[in-house]
Motif scaffolding. Structure first.
Motif, PDB file in Angstrom:
ATOM      1  N   GLY A 108     -21.098  19.446 -10.620  1.00 33.18           N
ATOM      2  CA  GLY A 108     -19.538  19.035 -11.324  1.00 33.18           C
ATOM      3  C   GLY A 108     -19.151  16.851 -11.369  1.00 33.18           C
ATOM      4  O   GLY A 108     -18.706  16.685 -13.054  1.00 33.18           O
ATOM      5  N   ALA A 109     -20.012  16.072 -11.034  1.00 31.41           N
ATOM      6  CA  ALA A 109     -20.211  15.090 -11.017  1.00 31.41           C
ATOM      7  C   ALA A 109     -20.742  14.551 -12.292  1.00 31.41           C
ATOM      8  O   ALA A 109     -19.899  13.803 -13.493  1.00 31.41           O
ATOM      9  N   SER A 111     -16.003   2.358  -5.044  1.00 26.25           N
ATOM     10  CA  SER A 111     -15.933   3.455  -5.844  1.00 26.25           C
ATOM     11  C   SER A 111     -15.228   3.769  -7.148  1.00 26.25           C
ATOM     12  O   SER A 111     -15.437   4.043  -8.953  1.00 26.25           O
ATOM     13  N   ALA A 112     -13.844   3.235  -6.652  1.00 26.18           N
ATOM     14  CA  ALA A 112     -12.770   3.907  -7.532  1.00 26.18           C
ATOM     15  C   ALA A 112     -13.257   2.540  -8.701  1.00 26.18           C
ATOM     16  O   ALA A 112     -13.244   2.838  -9.986  1.00 26.18           O
ATOM     17  N   ILE A 113     -13.064   1.350  -8.698  1.00 27.37           N
ATOM     18  CA  ILE A 113     -13.551   0.311  -9.268  1.00 27.37           C
ATOM     19  C   ILE A 113     -14.636   0.419 -10.248  1.00 27.37           C
ATOM     20  O   ILE A 113     -14.666   0.364 -11.373  1.00 27.37           O
ATOM     21  N   GLY A 114     -15.821   0.688  -9.354  1.00 26.61           N
ATOM     22  CA  GLY A 114     -17.129   1.004 -10.256  1.00 26.61           C
ATOM     23  C   GLY A 114     -16.790   2.258 -11.162  1.00 26.61           C
ATOM     24  O   GLY A 114     -17.594   1.435 -12.620  1.00 26.61           O
ATOM     25  N   LEU A 139     -27.455   2.355 -17.452  1.00 25.14           N
ATOM     26  CA  LEU A 139     -27.464   2.552 -17.389  1.00 25.14           C
ATOM     27  C   LEU A 139     -25.764   2.038 -16.707  1.00 25.14           C
ATOM     28  O   LEU A 139     -25.179   3.216 -15.665  1.00 25.14           O
ATOM     29  N   ASP A 140     -24.980   2.226 -17.763  1.00 19.93           N
ATOM     30  CA  ASP A 140     -23.983   2.845 -17.859  1.00 19.93           C
ATOM     31  C   ASP A 140     -23.479   4.274 -17.137  1.00 19.93           C
ATOM     32  O   ASP A 140     -22.208   4.470 -16.221  1.00 19.93           O
ATOM     33  N   PHE A 141     -24.356   4.449 -17.717  1.00 21.24           N
ATOM     34  CA  PHE A 141     -24.028   6.782 -17.196  1.00 21.24           C
ATOM     35  C   PHE A 141     -24.379   6.707 -15.785  1.00 21.24           C
ATOM     36  O   PHE A 141     -23.545   7.451 -14.802  1.00 21.24           O
ATOM     37  N   ILE A 142     -25.614   5.909 -15.457  1.00 18.81           N
ATOM     38  CA  ILE A 142     -26.386   6.554 -14.226  1.00 18.81           C
ATOM     39  C   ILE A 142     -25.134   6.127 -12.528  1.00 18.81           C
ATOM     40  O   ILE A 142     -24.185   6.142 -11.923  1.00 18.81           O
ATOM     41  N   MET A 146     -22.706   7.572 -10.110  1.00 15.49           N
ATOM     42  CA  MET A 146     -22.821   8.366  -8.796  1.00 15.49           C
ATOM     43  C   MET A 146     -21.834   7.431  -8.496  1.00 15.49           C
ATOM     44  O   MET A 146     -21.678   7.951  -6.581  1.00 15.49           O
ATOM     45  N   PHE A 147     -20.937   6.370  -9.077  1.00 12.23           N
ATOM     46  CA  PHE A 147     -20.029   6.509  -8.315  1.00 12.23           C
ATOM     47  C   PHE A 147     -18.531   7.180  -8.967  1.00 12.23           C
ATOM     48  O   PHE A 147     -17.765   7.858  -7.368  1.00 12.23           O
TER      49      PHE A 147
END
Length: 249
Positions: free
Chosen positions: A130-131, A187-190, A231-234, A238-239
């Motif tokens: 889902g993520a 995580s939200a800010i990330g 890096l943007d995608f990963i 993760m966040f």
């Protein structure tokens, strides 16, 4: 990533007329260039996912559980080696050949897969899927915006990069505090920061083509641009997973 200089500052940009109009050759070259960037980026994401899944295969008896969850020197080598490769590629790209950068890029993807393998031990398969699909959908929309927008995102990008540095500091602090609430906020800010960086890095990738098209720097720029978008995608994935992912138990 370094800002490449146009080796012909007094000439019309590659694929343009003297009046600045773009030619069909330029547009075709730009499409091929962007496609190459996305192919590298998507292939690296796929490679990392396969490596992570295989490394975590077997659950508690898997290499991921023994090495990444059990501690030891090898764990930290796997965690910090990708960072070393990123710095090496960023600062050494001028001296490296395109072939060397390709080897480092794929090595980075493999090491990232090893490092992320623990998500298969912590989160349910449904949560991971889902993520991933949520991130893929958001990434595609944001990248399309970055590619098509006429707005200059340079100043916005500087703000985002400063935000990532602050996020890294907050993450290190929370390693000692172990605050669940702070972890959710981070995580939200990330998610927001790397969503913005996706649009910014896409626009920057597109703009770099005009500077390096027709030169031997194209291959290196493709790899470094793919690395930035990877890096943007990963990081966004993760966040998102940390925010909404459900435990296996």
């Amino acid at each position: 990533m370094a800002n490449w200089s146009d080796p012909r500052p007094r000439a019309a940009p590659f694929g343009t007329t003297a009046t600045g109009a773009r030619t069909e050759a330029y547009d075709a070259g730009l499409r091929a260039y962007m496609l190459s960037v996305y192919n590298y980026m998507a292939s690296a994401v796929l490679l990392s996912g396969i490596v992570a899944l295989l490394f975590a295969w077997g659950g508690e008896s898997s290499p991921a559980a023994q090495i990444m969850m059990g501690g030891g020197l090898l764990k930290y080598v796997i965690i910090f080696a990708p960072l070393a490769i990123v710095f090496g590629m960023s600062f050494g790209q001028g001296r490296m050949s395109t072939g060397t950068m390709q080897v480092l890029f794929w090595s980075f993807a493999v090491l990232m897969g090893l490092s992320m393998s623990t998500i298969f031990l912590v989160y349910s398969g449904t949560s991971i899927a889902g993520a991933f699909f949520a991130t893929a959908s958001g990434f595609a929309a944001l990248s399309l915006y970055g590619y098509t927008t006429k707005r200059d995102l340079s100043a916005f990008g500087t703000f985002l990069i400063i935000g990532v540095v602050g996020l890294l500091v907050a993450s290190i602090v929370n390693m000692f505090l172990q605050s669940g609430v702070m972890g959710l906020v981070i995580s939200a800010i990330g998610v927001l920061l790397f969503a913005g960086l996706t649009a910014y890095d896409t626009q920057r990738t597109k703009s770099l083509y005009a500077q390096v098209a027709g030169t031997d720097m194209v291959g290196k720029v493709v790899i470094m641009s793919a690395l930035s978008l990877y890096l943007d995608f990963i990081n966004m994935f993760m966040f998102v997973l940390r925010l909404f992912g459900g435990s296996r138990n």
